[in-house]
Design a protein around this motif. Structure first.
Motif, PDB file in Angstrom:
ATOM      1  N   LEU B 171      37.916  63.112  28.925  1.00  0.00           N
ATOM      2  CA  LEU B 171      36.946  62.709  30.348  1.00  0.00           C
ATOM      3  C   LEU B 171      37.911  62.173  31.321  1.00  0.00           C
ATOM      4  O   LEU B 171      37.858  62.538  32.581  1.00  0.00           O
ATOM      5  CB  LEU B 171      35.734  61.963  29.710  1.00  0.00           C
ATOM      6  CG  LEU B 171      34.883  61.260  31.158  1.00  0.00           C
ATOM      7  CD1 LEU B 171      34.349  62.692  31.965  1.00  0.00           C
ATOM      8  CD2 LEU B 171      33.909  60.625  30.509  1.00  0.00           C
ATOM      9  N   VAL B 172      38.152  61.138  30.855  1.00  0.00           N
ATOM     10  CA  VAL B 172      39.100  60.038  31.857  1.00  0.00           C
ATOM     11  C   VAL B 172      40.195  61.020  32.827  1.00  0.00           C
ATOM     12  O   VAL B 172      40.064  60.815  33.841  1.00  0.00           O
ATOM     13  CB  VAL B 172      39.697  58.848  31.141  1.00  0.00           C
ATOM     14  CG1 VAL B 172      40.795  58.077  32.082  1.00  0.00           C
ATOM     15  CG2 VAL B 172      38.604  57.893  30.782  1.00  0.00           C
ATOM     16  N   PRO B 173      41.112  61.598  31.972  1.00  0.00           N
ATOM     17  CA  PRO B 173      42.001  62.410  33.133  1.00  0.00           C
ATOM     18  C   PRO B 173      41.422  63.475  33.751  1.00  0.00           C
ATOM     19  O   PRO B 173      41.871  63.629  35.330  1.00  0.00           O
ATOM     20  CB  PRO B 173      42.977  63.094  32.010  1.00  0.00           C
ATOM     21  CG  PRO B 173      42.994  62.554  30.721  1.00  0.00           C
ATOM     22  CD  PRO B 173      41.496  61.907  30.660  1.00  0.00           C
ATOM     23  N   GLN B 174      40.115  64.100  33.402  1.00  0.00           N
ATOM     24  CA  GLN B 174      39.485  65.136  34.335  1.00  0.00           C
ATOM     25  C   GLN B 174      38.963  64.193  35.571  1.00  0.00           C
ATOM     26  O   GLN B 174      38.714  64.769  36.729  1.00  0.00           O
ATOM     27  CB  GLN B 174      38.560  65.659  33.639  1.00  0.00           C
ATOM     28  CG  GLN B 174      38.072  66.966  34.396  1.00  0.00           C
ATOM     29  CD  GLN B 174      39.308  68.049  34.615  1.00  0.00           C
ATOM     30  OE1 GLN B 174      39.912  68.481  33.637  1.00  0.00           O
ATOM     31  NE2 GLN B 174      39.494  68.320  35.818  1.00  0.00           N
ATOM     32  N   VAL B 175      38.363  62.959  35.287  1.00  0.00           N
ATOM     33  CA  VAL B 175      37.769  62.176  36.252  1.00  0.00           C
ATOM     34  C   VAL B 175      38.913  61.659  37.189  1.00  0.00           C
ATOM     35  O   VAL B 175      38.717  61.823  38.175  1.00  0.00           O
ATOM     36  CB  VAL B 175      36.969  60.886  35.741  1.00  0.00           C
ATOM     37  CG1 VAL B 175      36.746  59.829  36.928  1.00  0.00           C
ATOM     38  CG2 VAL B 175      35.811  61.265  34.995  1.00  0.00           C
ATOM     39  N   ILE B 176      39.935  61.278  36.890  1.00  0.00           N
ATOM     40  CA  ILE B 176      41.095  60.957  37.891  1.00  0.00           C
ATOM     41  C   ILE B 176      41.567  62.264  38.651  1.00  0.00           C
ATOM     42  O   ILE B 176      41.568  61.862  39.672  1.00  0.00           O
ATOM     43  CB  ILE B 176      42.326  60.552  36.895  1.00  0.00           C
ATOM     44  CG1 ILE B 176      41.998  59.104  36.143  1.00  0.00           C
ATOM     45  CG2 ILE B 176      43.650  60.410  37.932  1.00  0.00           C
ATOM     46  CD1 ILE B 176      41.790  57.981  37.211  1.00  0.00           C
ATOM     47  N   ASN B 177      41.507  63.548  38.025  1.00  0.00           N
ATOM     48  CA  ASN B 177      41.887  64.413  38.928  1.00  0.00           C
ATOM     49  C   ASN B 177      40.761  64.752  39.938  1.00  0.00           C
ATOM     50  O   ASN B 177      40.988  65.110  41.126  1.00  0.00           O
ATOM     51  CB  ASN B 177      41.744  65.897  37.902  1.00  0.00           C
ATOM     52  CG  ASN B 177      43.068  65.840  37.208  1.00  0.00           C
ATOM     53  OD1 ASN B 177      44.021  65.379  37.618  1.00  0.00           O
ATOM     54  ND2 ASN B 177      42.882  66.954  36.426  1.00  0.00           N
ATOM     55  N   ALA B 178      39.430  64.562  39.735  1.00  0.00           N
ATOM     56  CA  ALA B 178      38.510  64.557  40.534  1.00  0.00           C
ATOM     57  C   ALA B 178      38.627  63.712  41.776  1.00  0.00           C
ATOM     58  O   ALA B 178      38.369  64.184  42.734  1.00  0.00           O
ATOM     59  CB  ALA B 178      37.205  64.311  39.824  1.00  0.00           C
ATOM     60  N   ARG B 179      38.910  62.432  41.582  1.00  0.00           N
ATOM     61  CA  ARG B 179      38.925  61.483  42.450  1.00  0.00           C
ATOM     62  C   ARG B 179      40.251  61.977  43.306  1.00  0.00           C
ATOM     63  O   ARG B 179      40.168  61.687  44.571  1.00  0.00           O
ATOM     64  CB  ARG B 179      39.407  60.122  41.969  1.00  0.00           C
ATOM     65  CG  ARG B 179      38.122  59.486  41.228  1.00  0.00           C
ATOM     66  CD  ARG B 179      38.313  57.967  40.518  1.00  0.00           C
ATOM     67  NE  ARG B 179      37.169  57.791  40.208  1.00  0.00           N
ATOM     68  CZ  ARG B 179      37.047  56.676  39.198  1.00  0.00           C
ATOM     69  NH1 ARG B 179      37.940  56.093  38.831  1.00  0.00           N
ATOM     70  NH2 ARG B 179      35.856  56.155  38.873  1.00  0.00           N
ATOM     71  N   ASP B 184      33.026  64.315  45.128  1.00  0.00           N
ATOM     72  CA  ASP B 184      31.797  63.213  45.051  1.00  0.00           C
ATOM     73  C   ASP B 184      31.296  63.202  43.599  1.00  0.00           C
ATOM     74  O   ASP B 184      30.749  63.945  43.101  1.00  0.00           O
ATOM     75  CB  ASP B 184      30.794  63.536  45.863  1.00  0.00           C
ATOM     76  CG  ASP B 184      29.672  62.707  46.168  1.00  0.00           C
ATOM     77  OD1 ASP B 184      29.836  61.613  45.506  1.00  0.00           O
ATOM     78  OD2 ASP B 184      28.539  63.101  46.259  1.00  0.00           O
ATOM     79  N   LEU B 185      31.510  61.883  42.996  1.00  0.00           N
ATOM     80  CA  LEU B 185      31.290  61.660  41.615  1.00  0.00           C
ATOM     81  C   LEU B 185      29.599  61.344  41.503  1.00  0.00           C
ATOM     82  O   LEU B 185      29.329  60.968  40.447  1.00  0.00           O
ATOM     83  CB  LEU B 185      32.090  60.658  40.931  1.00  0.00           C
ATOM     84  CG  LEU B 185      33.507  61.234  40.624  1.00  0.00           C
ATOM     85  CD1 LEU B 185      34.428  60.088  39.950  1.00  0.00           C
ATOM     86  CD2 LEU B 185      33.440  62.664  39.688  1.00  0.00           C
ATOM     87  N   SER B 186      29.047  60.905  42.868  1.00  0.00           N
ATOM     88  CA  SER B 186      27.772  60.253  42.713  1.00  0.00           C
ATOM     89  C   SER B 186      26.794  61.024  41.930  1.00  0.00           C
ATOM     90  O   SER B 186      25.768  60.264  41.103  1.00  0.00           O
ATOM     91  CB  SER B 186      27.140  59.634  44.095  1.00  0.00           C
ATOM     92  OG  SER B 186      27.211  60.993  44.730  1.00  0.00           O
ATOM     93  N   PRO B 187      27.028  62.387  41.679  1.00  0.00           N
ATOM     94  CA  PRO B 187      25.777  62.966  40.815  1.00  0.00           C
ATOM     95  C   PRO B 187      26.098  63.014  39.349  1.00  0.00           C
ATOM     96  O   PRO B 187      25.246  63.638  38.640  1.00  0.00           O
ATOM     97  CB  PRO B 187      26.026  64.706  41.376  1.00  0.00           C
ATOM     98  CG  PRO B 187      26.872  64.542  42.432  1.00  0.00           C
ATOM     99  CD  PRO B 187      27.533  63.226  42.600  1.00  0.00           C
ATOM    100  N   PHE B 188      27.088  62.218  38.992  1.00  0.00           N
ATOM    101  CA  PHE B 188      27.601  62.175  37.646  1.00  0.00           C
ATOM    102  C   PHE B 188      27.592  60.780  37.318  1.00  0.00           C
ATOM    103  O   PHE B 188      28.689  60.227  36.907  1.00  0.00           O
ATOM    104  CB  PHE B 188      28.597  62.974  37.210  1.00  0.00           C
ATOM    105  CG  PHE B 188      28.928  63.975  38.178  1.00  0.00           C
ATOM    106  CD1 PHE B 188      27.908  65.221  37.774  1.00  0.00           C
ATOM    107  CD2 PHE B 188      30.058  64.485  39.025  1.00  0.00           C
ATOM    108  CE1 PHE B 188      28.148  66.403  38.481  1.00  0.00           C
ATOM    109  CE2 PHE B 188      29.903  65.499  39.712  1.00  0.00           C
ATOM    110  CZ  PHE B 188      28.936  66.779  39.407  1.00  0.00           C
ATOM    111  N   PRO B 189      26.322  59.911  37.216  1.00  0.00           N
ATOM    112  CA  PRO B 189      26.454  58.463  37.032  1.00  0.00           C
ATOM    113  C   PRO B 189      26.937  58.020  35.611  1.00  0.00           C
ATOM    114  O   PRO B 189      27.815  57.260  35.309  1.00  0.00           O
ATOM    115  CB  PRO B 189      25.224  57.954  37.250  1.00  0.00           C
ATOM    116  CG  PRO B 189      24.119  59.109  37.160  1.00  0.00           C
ATOM    117  CD  PRO B 189      25.020  60.361  37.741  1.00  0.00           C
ATOM    118  N   THR B 190      26.527  58.814  34.587  1.00  0.00           N
ATOM    119  CA  THR B 190      26.788  58.445  33.046  1.00  0.00           C
ATOM    120  C   THR B 190      28.152  58.700  33.139  1.00  0.00           C
ATOM    121  O   THR B 190      28.978  57.798  32.302  1.00  0.00           O
ATOM    122  CB  THR B 190      25.872  59.358  32.143  1.00  0.00           C
ATOM    123  OG1 THR B 190      24.451  59.284  32.599  1.00  0.00           O
ATOM    124  CG2 THR B 190      26.100  58.743  30.807  1.00  0.00           C
TER     125      THR B 190
END
Lengths: 216, 216
Positions: B171-179, B184-190
Motif C-alpha cells: 500500500l505505502v509505495p502506491q500511496v507515495i506514487n499517488a501523491r 486527491d486521496l480524500s475519497p480514501f480515508p481508511t
C-alpha cells in the motif's frame, strides 16, 4: 458433508481458469457462478458486495469468500495440501512464485479486458493497435519466461521439476490466450513444451474455457 | 559472517520500495545496486543475466538471486520469520495476500514505466493522457481497496489488525506514487490513515525513495 464450493468466474477469464485448474488438481468439486464480463455483470451491486474490485474470480469456501487468484491458490494449497502446488524448500517456492508472478503481475493485468476497454474507449485506439498492445505484453513476458526456464537446471517436465506448480497454473491460461490472438509461439519452445505437457493432464484440460458451462 | 545481501533496485521503483521496507522491518542490512530505469540500465546484458525480465528488484541472498517483489517478501518471511509479515491463520493470510495483490497485480503493473513509455511511444499519447491513465488505475484500485478495508472488521491500525503485513508494504509505495502525481486521496480515508500509520515507523520512512542513495 461440508458446504459446496462456489467459484465466481467467467469462462474466458484467465484468472478464473487458474483457480479451476487448482480445484481440479486438488479433486475439489465446485459450483460455478458465472459473471459475463463482456456484458459487465461483474459490476452489479450484488457482485461488488462479494468483490469490491468487480473482478473475477472469487471463491466461496469454508464459510468465507476469497479474491485474487494467486491468494486463492495459496489458500487452497495451505488448507488442502495434496497434491502440493509449491515445492517444500523456500528457494524453490520463491522461484515458482516469481515465475507465476511474472505472468500474473507483469503480463495478464496489462492485457485484461478493462485495460483493453480503456484503450478502445478513452484513448480511442483502433482494433489493430489494441491487438498490437495485447501481443506486445505477452511476447515481452514470454521472452523473459523462456529465458528464465530454458537457462535453469530446475526446469523439468514442468516449470519447476516434474511436478505441477503455481507457475504452470499461471502459464497455461496465458498460452491459451496467446493462441486465441494467434501469437507465434515458436520463439518460446520451452514454454510451449511445458504448456503442452500440462494440457495433457485432465485437471488442465477440463479447466479450458471451451469446456465451461458458460462458454459461448 | 554470512555474505552481504544485495538489492538490485531503483529509488523510484515501487516494487524495490516494498523490498526495502521488508528488509528494514526484518532488521537485515543490505547493499544497494542501483539501476537507473529512466536511462534503461535495467536492459544491460549484465543485468538481464541477473533478471531476464529486465525489471527491478532482484535480491541476492543466501547465495541465490530472487526476483519479483512479492516472491522475495514471502522468501524473507519464510527464512527470517521475525517479525512476521503474514498472519498465522490461512484465512487471514489469504486476505492479506489478496489486498497486496490488488495493488501489486491490478494497479502497479499497469502504471509501470515501461507501460507509460509504450503509451507515449508506439501509441503516441500526449502527457495529459498518460497522466490520466496513471491516475485512473490508481483511483480504480484505491476505490476497491477502500471499500474492502472500510467494510471489514479485520482492518485495524494497519490493513490486517494492528501488525504490519504484506498488504501495508504494498500500500505505502502506491500511496507515495499517488501523491507524486497529486491524486486527491480524500475519497480514501481508511487507506490514507493506514499509510500514515505505516510511514510513522522508521522501517517505512527509511525506505522512502527520497531517502535512497541513488535519489536525484
Amino acid at each position: 458433508m461440508s458446504a459446496p464450493l462456489t467459484l465466481h468466474g467467467y469462462y474466458r477469464s484467465s484468472a478464473s481458469f487458474r483457480v479451476r485448474i487448482a480445484l481440479n488438481l486438488k479433486g475439489l468439486a465446485y459450483r460455478t457462478a458465472p459473471h459475463h464480463l463482456r456484458r459487465g455483470e461483474q459490476n452489479s451491486p450484488d457482485y461488488r458486495r462479494i468483490n469490491p474490485q468487480g473482478l473475477v474470480p472469487a471463491l466461496e469456501i469454508d464459510g468465507q469468500t476469497f479474491t485474487q487468484s494467486l491468494a486463492i491458490l495459496e489458500y487452497l494449497d495451505e488448507t488442502r495440501p495434496q497434491p502440493p502446488l509449491l515445492p517444500k524448500d523456500s528457494a524453490g517456492r520463491a522461484r515458482v512464485r516469481a515465475l507465476a508472478q511474472l505472468i500474473a503481475c507483469d503480463v495478464h493485468p496489462i492485457d485484461n479486458l478493462r485495460v483493453l476497454n480503456y484503450l478502445r474507449g478513452p484513448l480511442g485506439q483502433p482494433d489493430a493497435a489494441v491487438a498490437g498492445w495485447y501481443n506486445h505484453w505477452i511476447a515481452e513476458g514470454f521472452r523473459a519466461l523462456e529465458a528464465a526456464l530454458s537457462t535453469s537446471g530446475e526446469t523439468g517436465r514442468f516449470c519447476h521439476g516434474d511436478a505441477v506448480s503455481l507457475a504452470d497454473i499461471c502459464l497455461v491460461p496465458q498460452v491459451i490466450n496467446a493462441r486465441t490472438y494467434a501469437l507465434d509461439l515458436s520463439p518460446f519452445p520451452t514454454l510451449k513444451r511445458i504448456a503442452d505437457a500440462a494440457l495433457s493432464l485432465p485437471a488442465f484440460e477440463r479447466a479450458l474455457p471451451a469446456n465451461q458451462e458458460d462458454a459461448e
